[in-house]
Design an enzyme around this catalytic site. Structure first.
Site, PDB file in Angstrom:
ATOM      1  N   CYS A  88      -3.384  -4.269  19.537  1.00  0.00           N
ATOM      2  CA  CYS A  88      -2.291  -4.665  18.639  1.00  0.00           C
ATOM      3  C   CYS A  88      -2.851  -5.713  17.678  1.00  0.00           C
ATOM      4  O   CYS A  88      -3.534  -6.652  18.107  1.00  0.00           O
ATOM      5  CB  CYS A  88      -1.157  -5.266  19.488  1.00  0.00           C
ATOM      6  N   CYS A 124       1.148  -7.009  13.571  1.00  0.00           N
ATOM      7  CA  CYS A 124       1.583  -6.799  12.182  1.00  0.00           C
ATOM      8  C   CYS A 124       3.054  -7.148  11.941  1.00  0.00           C
ATOM      9  O   CYS A 124       3.497  -7.148  10.793  1.00  0.00           O
ATOM     10  CB  CYS A 124       1.279  -5.372  11.734  1.00  0.00           C
ATOM     11  N   CYS A 177       4.829   1.651   3.803  1.00  0.00           N
ATOM     12  CA  CYS A 177       6.198   1.491   4.330  1.00  0.00           C
ATOM     13  C   CYS A 177       7.038   2.717   3.961  1.00  0.00           C
ATOM     14  O   CYS A 177       7.779   3.243   4.791  1.00  0.00           O
ATOM     15  CB  CYS A 177       6.839   0.220   3.779  1.00  0.00           C
ATOM     16  N   CYS A 187      -7.040  -3.158  29.605  1.00  0.00           N
ATOM     17  CA  CYS A 187      -6.417  -4.158  28.721  1.00  0.00           C
ATOM     18  C   CYS A 187      -7.370  -4.524  27.576  1.00  0.00           C
ATOM     19  O   CYS A 187      -8.568  -4.678  27.778  1.00  0.00           O
ATOM     20  CB  CYS A 187      -6.074  -5.389  29.541  1.00  0.00           C
ATOM     21  N   CYS A 233       0.823  -1.224   0.000  1.00  0.00           N
ATOM     22  CA  CYS A 233       0.000   0.000   0.000  1.00  0.00           C
ATOM     23  C   CYS A 233       0.851   1.265   0.000  1.00  0.00           C
ATOM     24  O   CYS A 233       0.325   2.363   0.117  1.00  0.00           O
ATOM     25  CB  CYS A 233      -0.921  -0.001   1.204  1.00  0.00           C
ATOM     26  N   CYS A 250       3.731  -3.730  28.103  1.00  0.00           N
ATOM     27  CA  CYS A 250       2.554  -2.882  27.910  1.00  0.00           C
ATOM     28  C   CYS A 250       2.113  -2.270  29.237  1.00  0.00           C
ATOM     29  O   CYS A 250       1.949  -2.987  30.227  1.00  0.00           O
ATOM     30  CB  CYS A 250       1.414  -3.721  27.318  1.00  0.00           C
ATOM     31  N   CYS A 283      -0.291   2.128  19.075  1.00  0.00           N
ATOM     32  CA  CYS A 283      -1.649   1.601  18.869  1.00  0.00           C
ATOM     33  C   CYS A 283      -2.429   1.487  20.170  1.00  0.00           C
ATOM     34  O   CYS A 283      -3.549   1.998  20.298  1.00  0.00           O
ATOM     35  CB  CYS A 283      -1.585   0.238  18.172  1.00  0.00           C
ATOM     36  N   CYS A 304      -6.648  -8.072  21.203  1.00  0.00           N
ATOM     37  CA  CYS A 304      -5.253  -7.634  21.203  1.00  0.00           C
ATOM     38  C   CYS A 304      -4.297  -8.819  20.983  1.00  0.00           C
ATOM     39  O   CYS A 304      -4.396  -9.840  21.658  1.00  0.00           O
ATOM     40  CB  CYS A 304      -4.918  -6.934  22.517  1.00  0.00           C
ATOM     41  N   CYS A 342       7.387  -1.622  20.116  1.00  0.00           N
ATOM     42  CA  CYS A 342       6.481  -0.461  20.037  1.00  0.00           C
ATOM     43  C   CYS A 342       6.288   0.249  21.376  1.00  0.00           C
ATOM     44  O   CYS A 342       6.362   1.476  21.440  1.00  0.00           O
ATOM     45  CB  CYS A 342       5.126  -0.873  19.465  1.00  0.00           C
ATOM     46  N   CYS A 373       3.597  -3.544   9.523  1.00  0.00           N
ATOM     47  CA  CYS A 373       2.690  -3.126   8.448  1.00  0.00           C
ATOM     48  C   CYS A 373       2.049  -1.801   8.836  1.00  0.00           C
ATOM     49  O   CYS A 373       0.904  -1.774   9.251  1.00  0.00           O
ATOM     50  CB  CYS A 373       1.644  -4.215   8.217  1.00  0.00           C
ATOM     51  N   HIS A 418       3.395  -7.478  24.943  1.00  0.00           N
ATOM     52  CA  HIS A 418       2.493  -7.506  26.111  1.00  0.00           C
ATOM     53  C   HIS A 418       3.258  -7.319  27.425  1.00  0.00           C
ATOM     54  O   HIS A 418       2.777  -6.651  28.339  1.00  0.00           O
ATOM     55  CB  HIS A 418       1.759  -8.853  26.064  1.00  0.00           C
ATOM     56  N   CYS A 462       4.719  -7.387   4.100  1.00  0.00           N
ATOM     57  CA  CYS A 462       4.354  -7.937   2.772  1.00  0.00           C
ATOM     58  C   CYS A 462       5.593  -8.472   2.065  1.00  0.00           C
ATOM     59  O   CYS A 462       5.580  -9.575   1.528  1.00  0.00           O
ATOM     60  CB  CYS A 462       3.704  -6.862   1.903  1.00  0.00           C
TER      61      CYS A 462
HETATM   62 FE1  FSX Z   1       2.727  -3.987   3.098  1.00  0.00          FE
HETATM   63 FE2  FSX Z   1       4.216  -1.598   2.319  1.00  0.00          FE
HETATM   64 FE3  FSX Z   1       1.669  -2.972   5.093  1.00  0.00          FE
HETATM   65 FE4  FSX Z   1       1.530  -1.193   3.360  1.00  0.00          FE
HETATM   66  O1  FSX Z   1       3.826  -1.195   0.649  1.00  0.00           O
HETATM   67  S1  FSX Z   1       3.690  -3.993   5.080  1.00  0.00           S
HETATM   68  S2  FSX Z   1       0.519  -3.257   3.121  1.00  0.00           S
HETATM   69  S3  FSX Z   1       1.760  -0.769   5.541  1.00  0.00           S
HETATM   70  O2  FSX Z   1       3.109  -0.325   2.936  1.00  0.00           O
HETATM   71  O3  FSX Z   1       4.127  -3.422   1.978  1.00  0.00           O
HETATM   72 FE1  SF4 Z   2      -1.273  -7.210  26.618  1.00  0.00          FE
HETATM   73 FE2  SF4 Z   2      -2.724  -6.056  24.744  1.00  0.00          FE
HETATM   74 FE3  SF4 Z   2      -3.597  -6.076  27.251  1.00  0.00          FE
HETATM   75 FE4  SF4 Z   2      -1.484  -4.572  26.515  1.00  0.00          FE
HETATM   76  S1  SF4 Z   2      -3.617  -4.309  25.854  1.00  0.00           S
HETATM   77  S2  SF4 Z   2      -1.677  -5.847  28.348  1.00  0.00           S
HETATM   78  S3  SF4 Z   2      -0.514  -5.903  25.007  1.00  0.00           S
HETATM   79  S4  SF4 Z   2      -3.295  -7.888  25.918  1.00  0.00           S
END
Ligand code: FSX
Ligand code: SF4
Length: 299
Positions: free
Chosen positions: A279, A282, A52, A245, A49, A228, A272, A251, A260, A187, A225, A154
């Site tokens: 989550c 990805c 990236c 949670c 998409c 988190c 996120c 999640c 992250c 992703c 996790h 991807c």
């Molecule tokens: Fe994939 Fe790149 Fe996801 Fe997008 O093109 S890892 S669909 S965020 O951007 O390849």
């Molecule tokens: Fe774990 Fe998700 Fe709960 Fe955070 S929100 S404690 S990562 S299950």
């Protein structure tokens, strides 16, 4: 546990430290970045998409490279990128030919490789009025690359582009070429993860990979996790409730490895889960499985 944003930000170290770059590395990097003869990089885009590339363009850092322009203009020779280069048409592809004939370049691949229909579901370019499929371009260019960086899930394993029923037969670059790839998962991937991969190559450092081809520095150890701030808080039953949670809302944090929570996104503004979005895992090789999102999964 009730964690304020301030407390949360406190435990997130500077990117350089989080990414394991020492003061010596940073000094060496400064020298490398000042070298006008940076490595040639060819960046291809297949079935994805473009998120990236957009993620990389969001790079903001307090140490070099400061932003995407700093990285792409001063530090490396980005010889081909479908969105970011000034050249177009045959003259753009001629650059690829030139770099290919020299060899030893870094091949950065974004997006998966469609393999059905003779690869005609995705064309890399036309050259001298001849269409070149993405699968053909990736295979050819992989042969003479010094290193292959898969930018995003991807390119690494197929990702969203290969989600069932995968009508165009999308594969990851390693599955398609048989070459070892450095999989910068996500992703999209965090811009600092992409820069980290490029910087390791600039510094001539070996990148240790996990069994999925992901750099261990970024994707090994405990699940997200474990870091988190919502761990062991009350389970949210509805979306939009702060500090609860999100496991019952689907999640994937307990089955996902990525830094992250420590690094945060968008110039350390948020991530996120802090935005009340579960989550979705990805950075996992089987992403987007298990589907559907937002439904609790059994571990
Ligand atoms: Fe994939 Fe790149 Fe996801 Fe997008 O093109 S890892 S669909 S965020 O951007 O390849
Ligand atoms: Fe774990 Fe998700 Fe709960 Fe955070 S929100 S404690 S990562 S299950």
């Amino acid at each position: 546990m009730n964690v304020s944003r301030r407390d949360f930000l406190k435990f997130c170290g500077a990117s350089a430290a989080t990414l394991g770059l020492t003061a010596t590395d940073l000094g060496h990097l400064k020298e490398v970045l000042a070298n006008p003869a940076g490595p040639n990089v060819i960046w291809l885009q297949g079935s994805g998409c473009t998120g990236c590339s957009v993620s990389l363009l969001n790079l903001i850092s307090s140490s070099a490279p400061l932003n995407a322009a700093d990285l792409l203009i001063k530090s490396i020779n980005l010889r081909y990128h479908p969105n970011l280069m000034a050249l177009a048409g045959d003259s753009a592809v001629a650059e690829v030919e030139k770099v290919y004939s020299i060899g030893g370049y870094v091949l950065a691949v974004e997006g998966g490789v469609p393999t059905k229909f003779g690869g005609n579901a995705c064309l890399a370019w036309s050259f001298n009025s001849q269409d070149v499929t993405f699968q053909h371009a990736v295979m050819d260019l992989a042969n003479r690359a010094a290193a292959i960086l898969c930018i995003g899930t991807c390119a690494s394993w197929g990702g969203i582009a290969a989600a069932p029923p995968n009508p165009t037969g999308v594969k990851g670059v390693k599955a398609h070429t048989g070459r070892t790839t450095i999989n910068i998962a996500g992703c999209p991937p965090h811009p600092d993860w992409i820069v980290w991969g490029v910087v390791q190559l600039l510094l001539g450092k070996a990148i240790t990979l996990d069994i999925y081809g992901r750099p261990r520095t970024l994707f090994s150890g405990e699940s997200l996790h474990e870091h988190c701030p919502r761990k062991e808080t009350e389970e949210a039953e509805l979306f939009g409730i702060d500090r609860q949670c999100l496991e019952e809302l689907g999640c994937r944090g307990p089955r996902t490895k990525a830094p992250c929570p420590q690094m945060l996104w968008n110039n350390k503004a948020n991530w996120c889960i802090d935005a009340n979005a579960p989550c979705i895992g990805c950075t996992n090789p089987n992403f987007p499985d298990p589907l559907p999102f937002y439904q609790e999964v059994d571990d």
